[in-house]
Design a protein around this motif. Sequence first.
Motif, short mmCIF file in Angstrom:
data_model
loop_
_atom_site.label_atom_id
_atom_site.label_comp_id
_atom_site.label_asym_id
_atom_site.label_seq_id
_atom_site.Cartn_x
_atom_site.Cartn_y
_atom_site.Cartn_z
N ASP A 1 0.82 -1.22 0.00
CA ASP A 1 0.00 0.00 0.00
C ASP A 1 0.85 1.26 0.00
OD1 ASP A 1 -2.42 -1.29 -0.14
OD2 ASP A 1 -2.84 -1.18 2.00
N GLU A 2 1.99 1.23 0.72
CA GLU A 2 2.88 2.38 0.71
C GLU A 2 3.46 2.60 -0.69
OE1 GLU A 2 5.46 5.56 1.99
OE2 GLU A 2 3.45 4.82 2.43
N ALA A 3 3.80 1.52 -1.37
CA ALA A 3 4.30 1.64 -2.75
C ALA A 3 3.24 2.26 -3.65
CB ALA A 3 4.71 0.26 -3.27
N ARG A 4 2.00 1.86 -3.46
CA ARG A 4 0.91 2.45 -4.25
C ARG A 4 0.78 3.95 -3.99
NH1 ARG A 4 -4.15 -1.78 -3.48
NH2 ARG A 4 -4.15 -2.59 -5.62
N ARG A 5 0.86 4.34 -2.71
CA ARG A 5 0.75 5.76 -2.38
C ARG A 5 1.88 6.56 -3.03
NH1 ARG A 5 -1.18 3.69 2.58
NH2 ARG A 5 0.94 3.48 3.40
N LEU A 6 3.08 6.02 -2.99
CA LEU A 6 4.22 6.72 -3.57
C LEU A 6 4.07 6.88 -5.08
CD1 LEU A 6 7.05 5.00 -1.51
CD2 LEU A 6 6.37 7.39 -1.35
N GLU B 1 11.66 4.09 -11.48
CA GLU B 1 13.05 3.72 -11.26
C GLU B 1 13.51 4.00 -9.83
OE1 GLU B 1 11.94 5.73 -13.62
OE2 GLU B 1 12.07 4.43 -15.38
N ARG B 2 12.79 4.86 -9.10
CA ARG B 2 13.17 5.23 -7.74
C ARG B 2 12.27 4.59 -6.68
NH1 ARG B 2 12.45 9.71 -5.74
NH2 ARG B 2 14.04 9.37 -4.13
N LEU B 3 11.35 3.76 -7.10
CA LEU B 3 10.33 3.25 -6.17
C LEU B 3 10.94 2.42 -5.04
CD1 LEU B 3 7.35 3.05 -5.43
CD2 LEU B 3 7.19 1.03 -6.89
N LEU B 4 11.83 1.49 -5.36
CA LEU B 4 12.40 0.64 -4.31
C LEU B 4 13.12 1.48 -3.26
CD1 LEU B 4 13.83 -2.38 -6.34
CD2 LEU B 4 11.54 -2.03 -5.43
N GLU B 5 13.86 2.47 -3.69
CA GLU B 5 14.55 3.36 -2.76
C GLU B 5 13.56 4.16 -1.92
OE1 GLU B 5 17.31 7.42 -3.06
OE2 GLU B 5 16.89 6.22 -4.84
N ALA B 6 12.46 4.59 -2.54
CA ALA B 6 11.47 5.41 -1.84
C ALA B 6 10.70 4.61 -0.79
CB ALA B 6 10.51 6.04 -2.84
N ALA C 1 11.86 2.02 0.92
CA ALA C 1 12.75 1.45 1.94
C ALA C 1 12.56 2.05 3.34
CB ALA C 1 14.20 1.58 1.49
N PRO C 2 12.46 3.38 3.52
CA PRO C 2 12.32 3.92 4.89
C PRO C 2 11.05 3.43 5.60
CG PRO C 2 12.99 5.64 3.37
CD PRO C 2 12.63 4.46 2.53
N TYR C 3 9.95 3.31 4.86
CA TYR C 3 8.71 2.83 5.49
C TYR C 3 8.84 1.35 5.85
CZ TYR C 3 3.77 2.04 6.39
OH TYR C 3 2.58 1.71 7.00
N ARG C 4 9.43 0.59 4.95
CA ARG C 4 9.56 -0.86 5.15
C ARG C 4 10.30 -1.17 6.45
NH1 ARG C 4 13.08 -3.92 0.67
NH2 ARG C 4 14.66 -2.57 1.61
N THR C 5 11.29 -0.38 6.79
CA THR C 5 12.07 -0.63 8.01
C THR C 5 11.26 -0.41 9.28
OG1 THR C 5 12.91 1.64 8.12
CG2 THR C 5 14.21 0.06 6.86
N GLN C 6 10.13 0.31 9.17
CA GLN C 6 9.33 0.63 10.35
C GLN C 6 8.16 -0.34 10.57
OE1 GLN C 6 8.74 5.11 10.88
NE2 GLN C 6 9.34 4.99 8.73
N VAL C 7 7.90 -1.21 9.61
CA VAL C 7 6.80 -2.17 9.74
C VAL C 7 7.22 -3.27 10.72
CG1 VAL C 7 5.45 -3.92 8.52
CG2 VAL C 7 5.87 -1.68 7.45
#
Length: 272
Positions: free
Chosen positions: A124-129, A137-142, A144-150
């Motif tokens: 869902d965070e990827a969708r929002r971004l 091309e920048r999605l995985l990097e974008a 990453a910060p949210y993923r570390t907080q789950v």
Amino acid sequence: MAFVADSTLGLPPEEALAQGIHLVPQQVVLEGRSLRDYLDISQEDVLHHLVQGKRLSTSQVAPNDLYAAYEGLLCRHDRVLSVHVSGRLSGTLSTAESVARAFGQRVLVLDSWSLNGGLHLVLDEARRLLKRGVAWERLLEAVAPYRTQVRGLVLPRTLTYLHRSGRIGGLQRFVGNLLHLLPILEVKGGLVQAGPRVRGFKEGLSKMAELFRTQFPRGAWVHLAHAGNLEAAHALKQLLEEEILSVRQAGAAVSVHTGPGTVALFAGPKVE
């Protein structure tokens, strides 16, 4: 754009599709036979076989299923984002990355560092971004910060299945059962780690709520999951005093290793 997830998401295919998510099935291995999760074997069947003492395990998504999903979706969509269970827990991620190469830049594979509701939060965070205009091309990097907080918290009803799956030894099981001790397992950074021990299941639910409030003092988006224990999931929901996005099945990946009766909580920060 199309979105793909593996069946550790914990939603039946039709429910996932209603949310715009196309599921590819993990394999459930029942006494040597490989069955496709949700398609050849239901979650109720998984729990039934576990209670009967049959040997079950899980395995990664078959490459052919991933290829067919990507190929079919790319006939109707420009791109596919494929989000999967942590690569540290399953070989599904590496298989998806390998299959995706056949489609060039049109398929992007994302490691959720989680599973079930945690996977859903990262998707869902990827969708929002993407809606905000983040470049493909920048999605995985974008993300990453949210993923570390789950975070994920998993409470088994008994030690039997952790012992059966090789996660604990016989002596640990004996002592744990003797003292009515249960571990709360924590899912973070793509790994499952042993957390605090509690005396009994009811105390475990209270401890999960306490840990959640410590980790997310300002609240969070939460998905709850259970392995045939809806009553306990609702009890945890009341203890959290938090808006819950969904209460869903734990899925074969959780149920096989922790057993029927397990309850899990997956949470991530709220994003405007």
